[in-house]
Design a protein around this motif. Sequence first.
Motif, mmCIF file in Angstrom:
data_model
loop_
_atom_site.group_PDB
_atom_site.id
_atom_site.type_symbol
_atom_site.label_atom_id
_atom_site.label_comp_id
_atom_site.label_asym_id
_atom_site.label_seq_id
_atom_site.Cartn_x
_atom_site.Cartn_y
_atom_site.Cartn_z
ATOM 1 N N GLU A 1 0.819 -1.190 -0.130
ATOM 2 C CA GLU A 1 0.102 -0.014 -0.087
ATOM 3 C C GLU A 1 0.873 1.035 -0.110
ATOM 4 O O GLU A 1 0.537 2.421 -0.822
ATOM 5 C CB GLU A 1 -1.019 -0.072 1.246
ATOM 6 N N ALA B 1 2.317 1.889 -3.356
ATOM 7 C CA ALA B 1 1.366 2.247 -4.253
ATOM 8 C C ALA B 1 1.034 3.904 -4.161
ATOM 9 O O ALA B 1 1.026 4.537 -5.167
ATOM 10 C CB ALA B 1 -0.075 1.533 -4.202
ATOM 11 N N ARG B 2 1.095 4.230 -2.892
ATOM 12 C CA ARG B 2 0.807 5.598 -2.673
ATOM 13 C C ARG B 2 1.950 6.505 -2.968
ATOM 14 O O ARG B 2 2.030 7.477 -3.514
ATOM 15 C CB ARG B 2 0.454 5.755 -1.077
ATOM 16 N N ALA C 1 -0.696 6.565 -6.485
ATOM 17 C CA ALA C 1 -2.082 6.135 -6.471
ATOM 18 C C ALA C 1 -2.736 6.895 -5.293
ATOM 19 O O ALA C 1 -2.344 7.194 -4.300
ATOM 20 C CB ALA C 1 -2.128 4.564 -6.430
ATOM 21 N N ASP C 2 -4.004 7.093 -5.768
ATOM 22 C CA ASP C 2 -4.986 7.530 -4.754
ATOM 23 C C ASP C 2 -5.493 6.674 -3.727
ATOM 24 O O ASP C 2 -5.322 5.281 -4.034
ATOM 25 C CB ASP C 2 -6.262 8.657 -5.277
ATOM 26 N N GLU C 3 -6.249 6.830 -2.755
ATOM 27 C CA GLU C 3 -6.825 5.862 -1.985
ATOM 28 C C GLU C 3 -7.775 4.782 -2.341
ATOM 29 O O GLU C 3 -7.853 3.758 -2.161
ATOM 30 C CB GLU C 3 -7.471 6.429 -0.727
ATOM 31 N N THR C 4 -8.763 5.462 -3.476
ATOM 32 C CA THR C 4 -9.699 4.389 -4.220
ATOM 33 C C THR C 4 -8.876 3.254 -4.982
ATOM 34 O O THR C 4 -8.998 1.998 -4.841
ATOM 35 C CB THR C 4 -10.597 5.039 -4.910
ATOM 36 N N ARG C 5 -7.636 3.679 -5.487
ATOM 37 C CA ARG C 5 -6.906 2.799 -6.314
ATOM 38 C C ARG C 5 -6.153 1.856 -5.686
ATOM 39 O O ARG C 5 -6.212 0.634 -5.769
ATOM 40 C CB ARG C 5 -5.980 3.673 -7.205
ATOM 41 N N VAL C 6 -5.626 2.380 -4.310
ATOM 42 C CA VAL C 6 -4.781 1.445 -3.407
ATOM 43 C C VAL C 6 -5.897 0.457 -3.048
ATOM 44 O O VAL C 6 -5.369 -0.838 -2.916
ATOM 45 C CB VAL C 6 -4.318 2.251 -2.229
ATOM 46 N N LEU D 1 -8.771 -0.889 -4.272
ATOM 47 C CA LEU D 1 -9.408 -1.569 -5.319
ATOM 48 C C LEU D 1 -8.266 -2.554 -6.041
ATOM 49 O O LEU D 1 -8.360 -3.757 -6.656
ATOM 50 C CB LEU D 1 -10.012 -0.733 -6.459
ATOM 51 N N LEU D 2 -7.032 -1.831 -6.347
ATOM 52 C CA LEU D 2 -6.014 -2.388 -7.159
ATOM 53 C C LEU D 2 -4.884 -3.175 -6.442
ATOM 54 O O LEU D 2 -4.202 -3.877 -6.967
ATOM 55 C CB LEU D 2 -5.428 -1.358 -8.084
ATOM 56 N N VAL D 3 -4.734 -2.907 -5.003
ATOM 57 C CA VAL D 3 -3.766 -3.482 -4.342
ATOM 58 C C VAL D 3 -4.088 -4.314 -3.100
ATOM 59 O O VAL D 3 -3.992 -5.421 -3.140
ATOM 60 C CB VAL D 3 -2.855 -2.609 -3.805
#
Length: 256
Positions: A158, A161-162, A166-171, A173-175
């Motif tokens: 996480e 990704a940040r 990546a924003d929190e939503t993508r973190v 959903l995608l991570v």
Amino acid sequence: MRALPWLYLVAAFVFIYLPVGTLVLFSLQDGNLPVPPFNGPSLRWYADILADDDLTGALGNSLIVAFGSSAAAVTLGFLAAYGLARHVLPGSALIRGLLIAPLTVSYLIVGLGLLIVLTRAGLGLSLWTAAIGHVVINLPLAFAIIYASMGAQQQNAERAARDLGADETRVVLLVIVPMLMPAIAAAFFLSVTLSWDEFIIAFLLTRFDVTLPVEIWSMLRSGLSPRLNAIGSLVFLISVTAVLVLEIFVFRRRRS
């Protein structure tokens, strides 16, 4: 001495599966009574229950309630697990305890409490209210499974990704969701299995559209019959299939 563990294993499996084997055997009984001597085999009772609109309707209701309530319970359980695992909240230990506490409460108590609350709220008893009850009993299980799987490995991914923008939503959903998918799937399938077989809450919170366990109970009042054995065998087959799918596609992949 080497044979002793195998003897114990065989005895344990016989003790567990003998009642189920007897149920399946006499579901193939050609006569009208599910008692010895065995007269068959015959699939007449399976054909009979599959042609019964009340039973097939109850089966469809059970599937709707099981999958719908399990999806809601897993979603809420995941959000609760993520919030408590990744954010420092006042009294987080107390919150976790309160979330898991319903696991120790009898389904009868939960069902009676929900019946009073829903009746006071003016909600008519239906499959929706049964689904609400199943969310209540499955949410603690889903939360416990998912929360236990949220370790340092996911947290490091996480952060990476940040750092990459990546924003929190993508973190999430995608991570987080892909990394926790084995735990999420396990929570979902176990919730489906528990909801599928649950009787007390479904009995208290439904009226006209009933689930399969409630329909079976109404049939039991007329006495035993091979039709009940056939229904029980189908329920057992579906439950075992769900467990095997869970083992093959979730637990084995997780171990590997």
